[in-house]
Design an enzyme around this catalytic site. Structure first.
Site, PDB file in Angstrom:
ATOM      1  N   SER A 123     -12.078  -1.008   1.602  1.00 47.71           N
ATOM      2  CA  SER A 123     -11.514  -1.392   2.896  1.00 47.71           C
ATOM      3  C   SER A 123     -11.002  -0.344   3.760  1.00 47.71           C
ATOM      4  CB  SER A 123     -10.515  -2.443   2.862  1.00 47.71           C
ATOM      5  OG  SER A 123     -10.856  -3.507   1.978  1.00 47.71           O
ATOM      6  N   ARG A 175       0.897  -1.376   0.066  1.00 47.69           N
ATOM      7  CA  ARG A 175       0.084  -0.039   0.176  1.00 47.69           C
ATOM      8  C   ARG A 175       0.644   1.325   0.155  1.00 47.69           C
ATOM      9  NH1 ARG A 175      -3.005  -3.559  -1.261  1.00 47.69           N
ATOM     10  NH2 ARG A 175      -4.799  -4.194  -0.132  1.00 47.69           N
ATOM     11  N   GLU A 225      -6.694   2.381   5.717  1.00 46.69           N
ATOM     12  CA  GLU A 225      -6.245   2.259   4.398  1.00 46.69           C
ATOM     13  C   GLU A 225      -6.746   3.172   3.795  1.00 46.69           C
ATOM     14  OE1 GLU A 225      -6.864  -1.436   1.168  1.00 46.69           O
ATOM     15  OE2 GLU A 225      -6.020  -1.890   3.137  1.00 46.69           O
TER      16      GLU A 225
END
Length: 305
Positions: free
Chosen positions: A214, A165, A296
């Protein structure tokens, strides 16, 4: 005052309708460049003291209620082309991940992992997006950017230090396109795989609600390429459930009863409602399990007093 471009430059532009969560305040300026040259010329002439925030389609984003100071750059039609040549696919940063997957499949190229990833190519590259065990890092060849100084550059994927990420893009840089290398596959088989992925996603996730994908990263170990370490099986939804936060509500915000790692706007939620509920989840999970969940969803801008 920013320079005058060929594209649209709008002062005090609300960003709420540009995010999937439909909340948040205004940008001082919203710039929608006409093309790459327009973007480069604008950034070269823009006062270096003015901050720049490249914004995709707002799929993984909370814009706080006080808005964003500086210039928000949002790429549009001039940046959404998709071309296939041999084993490579080159896509504009504004091209939707799902569209890239489908166009690649039609050409017999396997980028099917992109099919269920919400958002556009620019965001997928910046966050090394992944699904079903495949990541952008596995397929990316290079990206084309315009730097904060207005210089157009091509950067090899290896220079981005892609990991879970995250990536190392230059500060203030705007991705304008990306080139991927893909394995060959039968178009019909690739299409069938994507249909199956969509069905599984819709069965388990609140795809009809206003969410940003998410909310928290899975609390697991990861390799430098972004792959999960299979020796750790913790999932964010599970520790949220164990902390009793499935379906939790704050104002118009709720942790989805269908999938507890999805933060949703049930109607009228402020960005403060959404972020504060997320922080309450993090607090409860830490109290229950000693685990610190990491966001996230990107949160940007200023809170209201």
């Amino acid at each position: 005052m920013p320079p005058t471009p060929r594209g649209a430059l709008t002062p005090n532009r609300s960003l709420a309708d540009l995010t999937w969560l439909r909340s948040g305040g205004p940008a001082d300026w919203l710039f929608q460049p006409a093309d790459e040259a327009d973007l480069a010329e604008f950034l070269a002439a823009l006062d270096p003291a003015i901050p720049v925030f490249p914004m995709g389609v707002g799929s993984n984003l909370i814009v706080r209620d006080g808005g964003i100071r500086g210039v928000v750059i949002r790429l549009g039609r001039g940046f959404n082309g998709i071309e296939t040549t041999g084993e490579t696919v080159t896509a504009g940063a504004a091209a939707l991940d799902a569209h890239v997957a489908k166009k690649a499949a039609e050409a017999g190229l396997d980028l099917t992992f992109l099919r269920t990833i919400p958002g556009s190519v620019g965001g997928a590259v910046r966050m090394n997006a992944g699904c079903y065990g495949s990541y952008v890092a596995d397929n990316l060849v290079s990206v084309r950017i315009v730097t904060r100084q207005g210089v157009v550059r091509d950067i090899a994927a290896a220079e981005l230090n892609l990991r879970y990420r995250q990536s190392d893009l230059p500060e203030g840089a705007v991705i304008v396109s990306a080139t991927f290398r893909a394995q060959a596959g039968d178009p019909a088989e690739l299409e069938a795989r994507m249909v199956d992925q969509i069905a599984k996603r819709d069965a388990s996730q609140p795809t009809k609600d206003r969410s940003a994908g998410s909310t928290f990263r899975n609390p697991v170990g990861h390799s430098s390429t972004g792959r999960a370490d299979d020796s750790h099986e913790l999932k964010a939804w599970k520790v949220i459930d164990d902390a009793g936060m499935r379906g939790a509500i704050r104002g118009g915000a709720q942790m989805s009863p269908k999938h507890s790692n999805f933060l949703i706007n049930t109607g009228g939620a402020t960005s403060a409602d959404l972020e504060d509920l997320g922080e309450e989840v993090r607090k409860r999970v830490f109290q229950q399990a000693g685990i610190t969940l990491e966001w996230e969803i990107m949160r940007v801008g200023e809170r209201l007093p």
